[in-house]
Write a protein that holds these residues in place. Sequence first.
Motif, PDB file in Angstrom:
ATOM      1  N   ALA A  70       3.981   1.801  -3.032  1.00  0.00           N
ATOM      2  CA  ALA A  70       3.637   0.324  -3.485  1.00  0.00           C
ATOM      3  C   ALA A  70       4.972  -0.469  -2.934  1.00  0.00           C
ATOM      4  O   ALA A  70       4.985  -1.611  -2.929  1.00  0.00           O
ATOM      5  N   GLU A  71       6.015   0.187  -3.470  1.00  0.00           N
ATOM      6  CA  GLU A  71       7.409  -0.391  -3.270  1.00  0.00           C
ATOM      7  C   GLU A  71       7.874  -0.592  -1.919  1.00  0.00           C
ATOM      8  O   GLU A  71       8.012  -1.678  -1.207  1.00  0.00           O
ATOM      9  N   GLN A  72       7.162   0.501  -0.993  1.00  0.00           N
ATOM     10  CA  GLN A  72       7.495   0.293   0.369  1.00  0.00           C
ATOM     11  C   GLN A  72       6.345  -1.040   1.017  1.00  0.00           C
ATOM     12  O   GLN A  72       6.941  -1.761   1.879  1.00  0.00           O
ATOM     13  N   LEU A  73       5.315  -1.068   0.411  1.00  0.00           N
ATOM     14  CA  LEU A  73       4.455  -2.209   0.848  1.00  0.00           C
ATOM     15  C   LEU A  73       5.034  -3.497   0.507  1.00  0.00           C
ATOM     16  O   LEU A  73       4.740  -4.520   1.139  1.00  0.00           O
ATOM     17  N   GLN A  74       5.480  -3.395  -0.757  1.00  0.00           N
ATOM     18  CA  GLN A  74       6.126  -4.808  -1.285  1.00  0.00           C
ATOM     19  C   GLN A  74       7.334  -5.216  -0.199  1.00  0.00           C
ATOM     20  O   GLN A  74       7.426  -6.458  -0.074  1.00  0.00           O
ATOM     21  N   LEU A  75       7.885  -4.284   0.174  1.00  0.00           N
ATOM     22  CA  LEU A  75       9.187  -4.528   1.237  1.00  0.00           C
ATOM     23  C   LEU A  75       8.335  -5.149   2.334  1.00  0.00           C
ATOM     24  O   LEU A  75       9.070  -5.987   2.803  1.00  0.00           O
ATOM     25  N   GLN A  76       7.356  -4.536   2.962  1.00  0.00           N
ATOM     26  CA  GLN A  76       6.792  -4.891   4.207  1.00  0.00           C
ATOM     27  C   GLN A  76       6.429  -6.278   4.108  1.00  0.00           C
ATOM     28  O   GLN A  76       6.408  -7.062   4.983  1.00  0.00           O
ATOM     29  N   ALA A  77       5.672  -6.567   2.858  1.00  0.00           N
ATOM     30  CA  ALA A  77       5.182  -7.753   2.563  1.00  0.00           C
ATOM     31  C   ALA A  77       6.287  -8.892   2.768  1.00  0.00           C
ATOM     32  O   ALA A  77       6.115 -10.241   3.048  1.00  0.00           O
ATOM     33  N   ALA A  78       7.451  -8.693   2.264  1.00  0.00           N
ATOM     34  CA  ALA A  78       8.409  -9.708   1.860  1.00  0.00           C
ATOM     35  C   ALA A  78       9.178  -9.761   3.253  1.00  0.00           C
ATOM     36  O   ALA A  78      10.080 -10.254   3.363  1.00  0.00           O
TER      37      ALA A  78
END
Length: 104
Positions: A70-78
């Motif tokens: 989830a943290e990696q996906l949030q970084l990708q979204a940002a």
Amino acid sequence: MIIFGTKGYLYQLAILTLVCGHCGNPSAHTLRKRVTKFTLFFIPLFPFSTKFATQCTFCGAEQQITAAQAEQLQLQAAGGQPQGGQQYGQGQGQTAGQQNPYQH
């Protein structure tokens, strides 16, 4: 008399375009965080369960993921790159040995 129980909270963290592992369509997926808190006299005191999931907006399939994913996906979204080198989503290559949780 003591009144206690639980209350759930649902947070939408991001919306990403990923290839769905269920229907195979590249579509928007919502990244969600579900927190369950212990309540005493209807007052939420502390969280005792936190779960992360993505849901396909095309077919509605939900995929449970880990907090690290989830943290990696949030970084990708940002717009940032994931720190671990593992990348998710359409248009980003997978190297041998890495698993994409969105494709079975």
